[in-house]
Every structure is written in structure tokens, then in C-alpha cells.
Design an enzyme around this catalytic site. Structure first.
Site, PDB file in Angstrom:
ATOM      1  N   LYS A 264      63.134 -12.621   6.094  1.00  0.00           N
ATOM      2  CA  LYS A 264      64.403 -11.936   5.803  1.00  0.00           C
ATOM      3  C   LYS A 264      64.263 -10.967   4.636  1.00  0.00           C
ATOM      4  CE  LYS A 264      66.897 -15.674   5.020  1.00  0.00           C
ATOM      5  NZ  LYS A 264      65.925 -16.752   5.255  1.00  0.00           N
TER       6      LYS A 264
ATOM      7  N   ARG B 271      75.708 -18.176   4.815  1.00  0.00           N
ATOM      8  CA  ARG B 271      74.832 -19.279   5.199  1.00  0.00           C
ATOM      9  C   ARG B 271      75.609 -20.365   5.942  1.00  0.00           C
ATOM     10  NH1 ARG B 271      70.173 -17.934   2.185  1.00  0.00           N
ATOM     11  NH2 ARG B 271      68.857 -19.722   1.834  1.00  0.00           N
TER      12      ARG B 271
ATOM     13  N   ARG C  32      65.320 -27.402   2.930  1.00  0.00           N
ATOM     14  CA  ARG C  32      65.896 -26.095   3.289  1.00  0.00           C
ATOM     15  C   ARG C  32      65.961 -25.925   4.803  1.00  0.00           C
ATOM     16  NH1 ARG C  32      61.979 -22.431   0.239  1.00  0.00           N
ATOM     17  NH2 ARG C  32      63.196 -20.661   1.000  1.00  0.00           N
TER      18      ARG C  32
HETATM   19  P1  AMP Z   1      66.745 -17.721  -0.193  1.00  0.00           P
HETATM   20  O1  AMP Z   1      65.969 -16.862  -1.130  1.00  0.00           O
HETATM   21  O2  AMP Z   1      67.731 -16.934   0.640  1.00  0.00           O
HETATM   22  O3  AMP Z   1      65.868 -18.633   0.643  1.00  0.00           O
HETATM   23  O4  AMP Z   1      67.640 -18.676  -1.125  1.00  0.00           O
HETATM   24  C1  AMP Z   1      67.046 -19.589  -2.019  1.00  0.00           C
HETATM   25  C2  AMP Z   1      68.053 -20.659  -2.411  1.00  0.00           C
HETATM   26  O5  AMP Z   1      69.189 -20.050  -3.043  1.00  0.00           O
HETATM   27  C3  AMP Z   1      68.630 -21.435  -1.235  1.00  0.00           C
HETATM   28  O6  AMP Z   1      67.801 -22.523  -0.846  1.00  0.00           O
HETATM   29  C4  AMP Z   1      69.958 -21.916  -1.841  1.00  0.00           C
HETATM   30  O7  AMP Z   1      69.774 -22.999  -2.739  1.00  0.00           O
HETATM   31  C5  AMP Z   1      70.384 -20.702  -2.656  1.00  0.00           C
HETATM   32  N1  AMP Z   1      71.190 -19.759  -1.849  1.00  0.00           N
HETATM   33  C6  AMP Z   1      70.864 -18.482  -1.492  1.00  0.00           C
HETATM   34  N2  AMP Z   1      71.833 -17.920  -0.764  1.00  0.00           N
HETATM   35  C7  AMP Z   1      72.798 -18.866  -0.633  1.00  0.00           C
HETATM   36  C8  AMP Z   1      74.047 -18.906   0.024  1.00  0.00           C
HETATM   37  N3  AMP Z   1      74.510 -17.852   0.722  1.00  0.00           N
HETATM   38  N4  AMP Z   1      74.792 -20.043  -0.077  1.00  0.00           N
HETATM   39  C9  AMP Z   1      74.347 -21.105  -0.775  1.00  0.00           C
HETATM   40  N5  AMP Z   1      73.169 -21.146  -1.401  1.00  0.00           N
HETATM   41  C10 AMP Z   1      72.398 -20.045  -1.337  1.00  0.00           C
END
Ligand code: AMP
Length: 211
Positions: free
Chosen positions: A9, A84, A167
Site C-alpha cells: 500500500k 480500516r 495485524r
Molecule cells: P500501517 O502502516 O498502515 O500498517 O499502520 C501501522 C499501525 O498503525 C497499524 O497496525 C495500527 O496500529 C495503526 N493504524 C494505522 N492506520 C490506522 C487506522 N486507520 N485505524 C486504526 N489504526 C491504524
């Protein structure tokens, strides 16, 4: 931009941002910045993120609202990692309506779960410019250092095996219903994320130019 952790992504959102000259809004990076600077939000989010769970909507939605409200988003933007879950999708719908934007497209990057672990285990990011590398699949020219600015690359704390498993479970429980929802309202477009990054990018550009 939707997809399992490691689907690509971040890499693809960046490519879209550069090609269409629109901002890339990554809730994950905004939260990681908040953790880095130890703001009140960062302190609250850090243990949740490190365990691989989702941060509460009350913390994330405000961040997105503030960011989308800036004028550089008037021509459009690409969201990476938001929404999410269904509640965040409803929040985004209200925000877009208030901003007078049309219906957004939801791009799902599908990947084989076996490939994900390799991608996540090998992932390295530049703390300065956010470039993403992979020691197996897309190594930097000089091992451990960013090609763009020479910074020492780091690994995300939530790329540990335990956090990755959590995750993946969170995705199944929270994000899968959202995908079904976007499919139902006819805005979901799917790409095969197992292909090489450049090929996935071409396919995404093709979809975006068609719509
Ligand atoms: P990512 O870089 O998108 O994989 O996000 C890393 C972490 O940030 C996730 O595992 C969540 O803990 C938090 N996070 C990111 N985006 C969201 C979201 N839209 N809602 C809730 N937690 C988020």
C-alpha cells in the site's frame, strides 16, 4: 488503498501521489511520526501499534479530518491505511460529502499471505523520506542506507512476527467487512499485488485513468 500489511500500500500510494500530483495520506506514517515526537497522541498510540492492534477511531479520525481539510487536498488525495473498519468508512463518507467530493474509489491490493511474511520480515524504511525497501526483494544500492538521502534505514517495531500475526487478524476481523461493503456499493477495484511493484503500479494507473 486497501490491503493486508505488506501488500504494498505504501509503495503504491507513493507512486500514485507522484504520478497524479496529489498528497498521499498515510495514517500509519502520521501515527509513527506522533510516536517519534512523543506527542500526547503518540504516547497513547505507541503500545497499541507495537502490539499490532488498531488504534481507536477517536484518535485516528481527527488526524484524517485535519489533514484532508488542508488546501493541498482540494484536487484529490490518496489514503493509505484509512479507513480500516466500517466506522471509519462512515466517518470518511461524511467528510467527503462535507468537502463536496464525489464517491471515492477503493483500491484493494490482493496478495498471497506466504509472500507477506517475506515482505514484512525484509522491510526497511527510511526514517527521513519514508522510502520503503526490502532486503530480499528491493534492496537499496548500499545495504542499510536510503538511495534518496543516505539516511540509515530502520525496521518498524510492528514488523515483528508476533505483531504481524496480530495485524493480519485485525485485518480479517475489521477490514474484510469494509471490503465487502465497498464491493457492494460498486467502488471496489482489485489488483494482483503478487506481481512486481512496477507492474502493480501500471495496473493501478490504468484503473485510475479509466475512472
Ligand atoms: P500501517 O502502516 O498502515 O500498517 O499502520 C501501522 C499501525 O498503525 C497499524 O497496525 C495500527 O496500529 C495503526 N493504524 C494505522 N492506520 C490506522 C487506522 N486507520 N485505524 C486504526 N489504526 C491504524
Amino acid at each position: 488503498m486497501l490491503g493486508l500489511p505488506g501488500a504494498g500500500k505504501g509503495t503504491q500510494a507513493r507512486a500514485v501521489s507522484e504520478e497524479f500530483d496529489i498528497p498521499e495520506i498515510s495514517t500509519g506514517s502520521m501515527l509513527r511520526d506522533a510516536v517519534k515526537w512523543q506527542t500526547a497522541l503518540g504516547v497513547a498510540a505507541q503500545p497499541i501499534m507495537e502490539s499490532g492492534r488498531l488504534v481507536p477511531d477517536s484518535l485516528v479520525c481527527g488526524l484524517v479530518e485535519e489533514r484532508i481539510g488542508r488546501t493541498d487536498c482540494d484536487r484529490g488525495f490518496i489514503l493509505d491505511g484509512f479507513p480500516r473498519n466500517l466506522e471509519q468508512a462512515a466517518f470518511l463518507r461524511r467528510l467527503l460529502r462535507a468537502k463536496g467530493c464525489g464517491m471515492a474509489l477503493a483500491l484493494l491490493i490482493r496478495v498471497d499471505p506466504g509472500l507477506l511474511l517475506k515482505r514484512l520480515a525484509g522491510r526497511q524504511v527510511c526514517p527521513l523520506c519514508g522510502s520503503i525497501y526490502n532486503v530480499y526483494l528491493n534492496p537499496p544500492l548500499r545495504a542499510g542506507f536510503c538511495d534518496r538521502d543516505g539516511s540509515a534505514l530502520t525496521q518498524r517495531p510492528d514488523d515483528s512476527e508476533e505483531a504481524v500475526c496480530k495485524r493480519l487478524k485485525e485485518f480479517e476481523a475489521q477490514t474484510q467487512p469494509l471490503i465487502d461493503y465497498y464491493r457492494g456499493v460498486g467502488v471496489l477495484r482489485e489488483v494482483d499485488g503478487s506481481a512486481e511493484a512496477a507492474e502493480v503500479t501500471r495496473e493501478i494507473f490504468r484503473i485510475l485513468r479509466q475512472s
